[in-house]
Structures are given as C-alpha cells and as structure tokens.
Design a protein around this motif. Structure first.
Motif, PDB file in Angstrom:
ATOM      1  N   THR A  60       6.811  -1.009   9.635  1.00  0.00           N
ATOM      2  CA  THR A  60       5.639  -0.317   9.095  1.00  0.00           C
ATOM      3  C   THR A  60       5.377  -0.857   7.694  1.00  0.00           C
ATOM      4  N   HIS A  61       4.127  -1.163   7.408  1.00  0.00           N
ATOM      5  CA  HIS A  61       3.804  -1.867   6.176  1.00  0.00           C
ATOM      6  C   HIS A  61       2.697  -1.192   5.368  1.00  0.00           C
ATOM      7  N   CYS A  62       1.682  -0.678   6.013  1.00  0.00           N
ATOM      8  CA  CYS A  62       0.608  -0.003   5.280  1.00  0.00           C
ATOM      9  C   CYS A  62       1.049   1.404   4.853  1.00  0.00           C
ATOM     10  N   GLN A  63       1.460   2.218   5.837  1.00  0.00           N
ATOM     11  CA  GLN A  63       2.056   3.542   5.602  1.00  0.00           C
ATOM     12  C   GLN A  63       1.108   4.536   4.915  1.00  0.00           C
ATOM     13  N   GLU A  64      -0.182   4.323   5.000  1.00  0.00           N
ATOM     14  CA  GLU A  64      -1.145   5.240   4.385  1.00  0.00           C
ATOM     15  C   GLU A  64      -1.552   6.316   5.401  1.00  0.00           C
ATOM     16  N   TYR A  65      -0.596   7.169   5.761  1.00  0.00           N
ATOM     17  CA  TYR A  65      -0.841   8.128   6.841  1.00  0.00           C
ATOM     18  C   TYR A  65      -1.774   9.255   6.454  1.00  0.00           C
ATOM     19  N   LEU A  66      -2.010   9.433   5.174  1.00  0.00           N
ATOM     20  CA  LEU A  66      -2.967  10.445   4.739  1.00  0.00           C
ATOM     21  C   LEU A  66      -4.395  10.031   5.103  1.00  0.00           C
ATOM     22  N   ARG A 296      -5.774  21.324  -4.294  1.00  0.00           N
ATOM     23  CA  ARG A 296      -6.807  20.807  -3.404  1.00  0.00           C
ATOM     24  C   ARG A 296      -7.439  19.528  -3.943  1.00  0.00           C
ATOM     25  N   GLU A 297      -7.714  19.506  -5.235  1.00  0.00           N
ATOM     26  CA  GLU A 297      -8.371  18.345  -5.821  1.00  0.00           C
ATOM     27  C   GLU A 297      -7.498  17.103  -5.712  1.00  0.00           C
ATOM     28  N   GLU A 298      -6.198  17.267  -5.973  1.00  0.00           N
ATOM     29  CA  GLU A 298      -5.292  16.127  -5.857  1.00  0.00           C
ATOM     30  C   GLU A 298      -5.192  15.660  -4.413  1.00  0.00           C
ATOM     31  N   LEU A 299      -5.162  16.596  -3.467  1.00  0.00           N
ATOM     32  CA  LEU A 299      -5.085  16.223  -2.057  1.00  0.00           C
ATOM     33  C   LEU A 299      -6.321  15.426  -1.639  1.00  0.00           C
ATOM     34  N   ARG A 300      -7.485  15.867  -2.087  1.00  0.00           N
ATOM     35  CA  ARG A 300      -8.720  15.138  -1.768  1.00  0.00           C
ATOM     36  C   ARG A 300      -8.689  13.729  -2.370  1.00  0.00           C
ATOM     37  N   GLU A 301      -8.245  13.630  -3.619  1.00  0.00           N
ATOM     38  CA  GLU A 301      -8.171  12.324  -4.288  1.00  0.00           C
ATOM     39  C   GLU A 301      -7.210  11.391  -3.550  1.00  0.00           C
ATOM     40  N   ARG A 302      -6.059  11.928  -3.184  1.00  0.00           N
ATOM     41  CA  ARG A 302      -5.061  11.121  -2.472  1.00  0.00           C
ATOM     42  C   ARG A 302      -5.595  10.669  -1.110  1.00  0.00           C
ATOM     43  N   ARG A 303      -6.289  11.570  -0.431  1.00  0.00           N
ATOM     44  CA  ARG A 303      -6.811  11.235   0.898  1.00  0.00           C
ATOM     45  C   ARG A 303      -7.871  10.138   0.811  1.00  0.00           C
ATOM     46  N   GLU A 304      -8.782  10.247  -0.142  1.00  0.00           N
ATOM     47  CA  GLU A 304      -9.822   9.229  -0.279  1.00  0.00           C
ATOM     48  C   GLU A 304      -9.209   7.876  -0.654  1.00  0.00           C
ATOM     49  N   ALA A 305      -8.215   7.906  -1.530  1.00  0.00           N
ATOM     50  CA  ALA A 305      -7.545   6.659  -1.925  1.00  0.00           C
ATOM     51  C   ALA A 305      -6.794   6.051  -0.740  1.00  0.00           C
ATOM     52  N   ALA A 306      -6.176   6.897   0.085  1.00  0.00           N
ATOM     53  CA  ALA A 306      -5.442   6.417   1.255  1.00  0.00           C
ATOM     54  C   ALA A 306      -6.387   5.780   2.270  1.00  0.00           C
ATOM     55  N   LYS A 307      -7.549   6.362   2.463  1.00  0.00           N
ATOM     56  CA  LYS A 307      -8.520   5.810   3.411  1.00  0.00           C
ATOM     57  C   LYS A 307      -8.986   4.425   2.964  1.00  0.00           C
ATOM     58  N   LYS A 308      -9.243   4.281   1.669  1.00  0.00           N
ATOM     59  CA  LYS A 308      -9.674   2.978   1.151  1.00  0.00           C
ATOM     60  C   LYS A 308      -8.550   1.958   1.262  1.00  0.00           C
ATOM     61  N   ALA A 309      -7.319   2.384   0.959  1.00  0.00           N
ATOM     62  CA  ALA A 309      -6.181   1.473   1.029  1.00  0.00           C
ATOM     63  C   ALA A 309      -5.912   1.013   2.456  1.00  0.00           C
ATOM     64  N   ALA A 310      -6.011   1.936   3.416  1.00  0.00           N
ATOM     65  CA  ALA A 310      -5.773   1.587   4.817  1.00  0.00           C
ATOM     66  C   ALA A 310      -6.851   0.651   5.344  1.00  0.00           C
ATOM     67  N   TRP A 327      -3.508  -6.628  -2.638  1.00  0.00           N
ATOM     68  CA  TRP A 327      -3.786  -5.296  -2.065  1.00  0.00           C
ATOM     69  C   TRP A 327      -3.117  -4.211  -2.895  1.00  0.00           C
ATOM     70  N   LYS A 328      -3.812  -3.096  -3.081  1.00  0.00           N
ATOM     71  CA  LYS A 328      -3.276  -1.980  -3.862  1.00  0.00           C
ATOM     72  C   LYS A 328      -3.059  -0.756  -2.974  1.00  0.00           C
ATOM     73  N   PRO A 329      -1.861  -0.180  -2.999  1.00  0.00           N
ATOM     74  CA  PRO A 329      -1.623   1.068  -2.245  1.00  0.00           C
ATOM     75  C   PRO A 329      -2.388   2.216  -2.879  1.00  0.00           C
ATOM     76  N   SER A 330      -2.442   3.344  -2.197  1.00  0.00           N
ATOM     77  CA  SER A 330      -3.285   4.464  -2.627  1.00  0.00           C
ATOM     78  C   SER A 330      -2.900   5.009  -3.991  1.00  0.00           C
ATOM     79  N   GLU A 331      -1.606   5.037  -4.310  1.00  0.00           N
ATOM     80  CA  GLU A 331      -1.191   5.617  -5.593  1.00  0.00           C
ATOM     81  C   GLU A 331      -1.689   4.811  -6.785  1.00  0.00           C
ATOM     82  N   GLN A 332      -2.049   3.536  -6.550  1.00  0.00           N
ATOM     83  CA  GLN A 332      -2.586   2.704  -7.627  1.00  0.00           C
ATOM     84  C   GLN A 332      -4.112   2.759  -7.705  1.00  0.00           C
ATOM     85  N   ARG A 333      -4.728   3.518  -6.811  1.00  0.00           N
ATOM     86  CA  ARG A 333      -6.184   3.622  -6.768  1.00  0.00           C
ATOM     87  C   ARG A 333      -6.691   4.944  -7.334  1.00  0.00           C
TER      88      ARG A 333
END
Length: 346
Positions: A60-66, A296-310, A327-333
């Motif tokens: 597993t390499h992407c791992q952006e399950y959010l 909630r706000e952090e969850l939304r931010e993390r989810r949007e970043a994860a979608k872009k990263a994936a 490529w940048k993982p979600s935590e860097q976005r």
C-alpha cells in the motif's frame, strides 16, 4: 455453534490477543504467487468478464483512505455514542476480523439502498422543489403547490421511516463475500452448497468498465482467481479510476498482517482488538479515538486534502517514488496555521 455462543467467542477474541493462522496473508512473504499479466488462452468474453489487471506494485502506497466516498461526518457521528467499543465492533460484524462485499441481490442490502433513496426524495427533493417554486413564483407559488407536493413528501417520509426501523443494526447477510484477516481466506457464497474458501493470495485485482443507462461510465473493482474462472465483483462502481485503486489498496492492507488495519473513521473502535494494529498505534502514539474526538472543521479539511492527494497520486509507483517525483500526502496540503486559528475562534 449457536448465535449466543458465537457472540461470546467474538467477545473473548476481543479481550484476549488472538493468534494469526499460518494461512494469513503477509505481503512480505517471498513465496507469494507472482501476479499474472494476461491469460492468452482465454476467450474474448472471458477476458472481458475478468477485466483488466490492476498493475500496481505490491503493498500500500497512497494510503489516503479518508478520500473514500463513504467517509464523512455521519460516520463520525456514529462513533459518538454511549455504546462501548466492543459493542460497536459486534454491530459492525467485527471489522478487525472480517471485511465483506455485499451483493445487491439480497434484501438487507436492497432495503438500505431504498432507505437512502427515499431519504433523498424526502429531504433533498422537498428542499429543492420548495426553493425552485420560491425562485420561480415566490411565496404564493409555494402555497399553491403545497397541497399537491405535501402528500408525496409524506408518503416518501413514511416509507423512509419504515425502512429506517426495519434496517436497524447490522444486516444479516448470507450471499456476501467475506475476507478474513486472521486466516487470510476469502469465503464465497454458493447457492445450495457450503461456502467456498480460497486463500486471498490466489486472487488478482482487476478493473472493469460499466456503462450506465444514461451513457455514464463507471469503474468497478473485481478479484479474479488465477486457477479458475471465479470472479468476485465489488458492489460499487466509481466515476474515476483512482477510487478503484484506493479501494483495492484498502482491502489489500486489511488482509496484510504485516501492516496495521487501514486507518478509517468507521472502523476506529476495532483498531485496539487487532494485535498488529494495537502495537503500531502504541509505537506511533496514535490517539485511541482520533477520528471520534476530532473537530468537524479539521475533519473536513483532512478529507478534502486526502481526496486531492489520492487523485494526484501517481498510481503505479511506490510511495517513495511518488514522494521523490513531487507528490504531496494530505498532511502536507493542509494550512495548519489557519486551521489552528479556526479552532481558537470556536
């Protein structure tokens, strides 16, 4: 074994560290079967049914399950309950032990789909039709249409409430395909026969293309057996290919005992009951209720970043290769300073 005995057995496995079977899947095993690129002796229709091989590197390499389409605030709401983690796991069919793929042709699954459909008709349809009438003719237009729309909305609401009542709890499925992490086996339903169990390592991931009635194209994940014509299809189809790759990666990580369970919102209560995952969380310092207690706000931010990263992930490369290519993982976005400011305001 009775249902009561089965429940006690599951509860015992939660309280005591279980041992993985020798058949459990481990991606670090050097003796794993090599992936097939093609089967030249297959007929055209067999090749179409089997789908195109997913040429991803092992692991597993992407791992952006959010980024999964079903991950949302409603899953977080489901975690915020007075029920214990053990009880939540039992209601979810013990997600640290088993993943399952349902089939549409079974009443518990079909009823859940109907429930969501009538919920959309009741609330989404009611709000959208009211706004449309208001924009077109103002309050007077809404009043004139209300006697005609209200009975339909009440009917949809009644059906939704009925389905919501009868679909409570975990669906009792019989025709689903089951993936067992601790044994590495895939259990397949067969009508009129005992379930067939095949090692997970004998399957290849493939992808098929589905065209809907309106001409839209969807992509579906399948597992094809190397030594036979057995093909298992996931119930969902996705509008974009990367979503199929992410679905496969998540299933692969779930079955791979060399890795912790995929870090998902809905299965968070189960992480402590899987030995490999519990050890991983202890070493990395992951909070026990990371998703449940997150704002909630952090969850939304993390989810949007994860979608872009994936979506941006260069599928076909390893994680190291992806990072090296930029490529940048979600935590860097995520703009963590802006998010921290939002927390302080609230």
């Amino acid at each position: 074994m009775t249902e009561a005995q089965s429940t006690k057995s599951v509860a015992y496995s939660m309280e005591h560290e279980a041992v993985y079977a020798v058949t459990a899947y481990n991606s670090q095993n050097e003796n794993l079967p090599k992936r097939e690129k093609s089967r030249n002796n297959d007929s055209y229709f067999t090749k179409v049914a089997r789908g195109n091989p997913i040429g991803l590197p092992t692991g597993t390499h992407c791992q952006e399950y959010l980024a999964e389409w079903q991950c949302n605030i409603f899953q977080q709401d489901a975690l915020q309950t007075k029920k214990s983690d053990e009880q939540q796991c039992l209601e979810m069919r013990t997600p640290h032990l088993m993943e399952f793929w349902p089939t549409l042709f079974e009443w518990p699954v079909f009823s859940h789909i109907l429930k969501h459909g009538f919920a959309w008709l009741t609330f989404g349809g009611g709000i959208s039709s009211t706004l449309f009438l208001f924009i077109m003719g103002g309050t007077e237009s809404v009043k004139q249409a209300a006697p005609h729309i209200a009975p339909l909305l009440l009917f949809c609401l009644s059906i939704w409430l009925l389905l919501k009542t009868i679909t409570r709890g975990s669906p009792k499925l019989k025709k689903d395909t089951r993936f067992f992490r601790r044994t590495g086996m895939v259990s397949i339903y067969r009508k009129g026969q005992d379930r067939l169990e095949i090692p997970f390592e004998e399957f290849e991931p493939t992808m098929t293309y589905r065209t809907g009635a309106a001409g839209s194209t969807g992509f579906m994940l399948q597992l094809t057996h190397r030594q036979s014509d057995i093909v298992i299809s996931h119930i969902n189809d996705y509008p974009e290919e990367y979503q199929v790759y992410l679905e496969w990666e998540r299933l692969h990580q779930f079955m791979d005992i060399s890795q912790p369970l995929p870090d998902r919102i809905v299965t968070e209560p189960a992480r402590q009951f899987d030995p490999v995952t519990a050890e991983y969380d202890r070493k990395t310092g992951r909070p026990k209720h990371l998703w449940r207690d997150m704002g909630r706000e952090e969850l939304r931010e993390r989810r949007e970043a994860a979608k872009k990263a994936a979506k941006d992930f260069p599928w076909g490369k390893t994680r190291a290769q992806a990072l090296a290519s930029g490529w940048k993982p979600s935590e860097q976005r995520i703009d963590w300073k802006a998010l921290e400011a939002t927390r302080q305001e609230t």
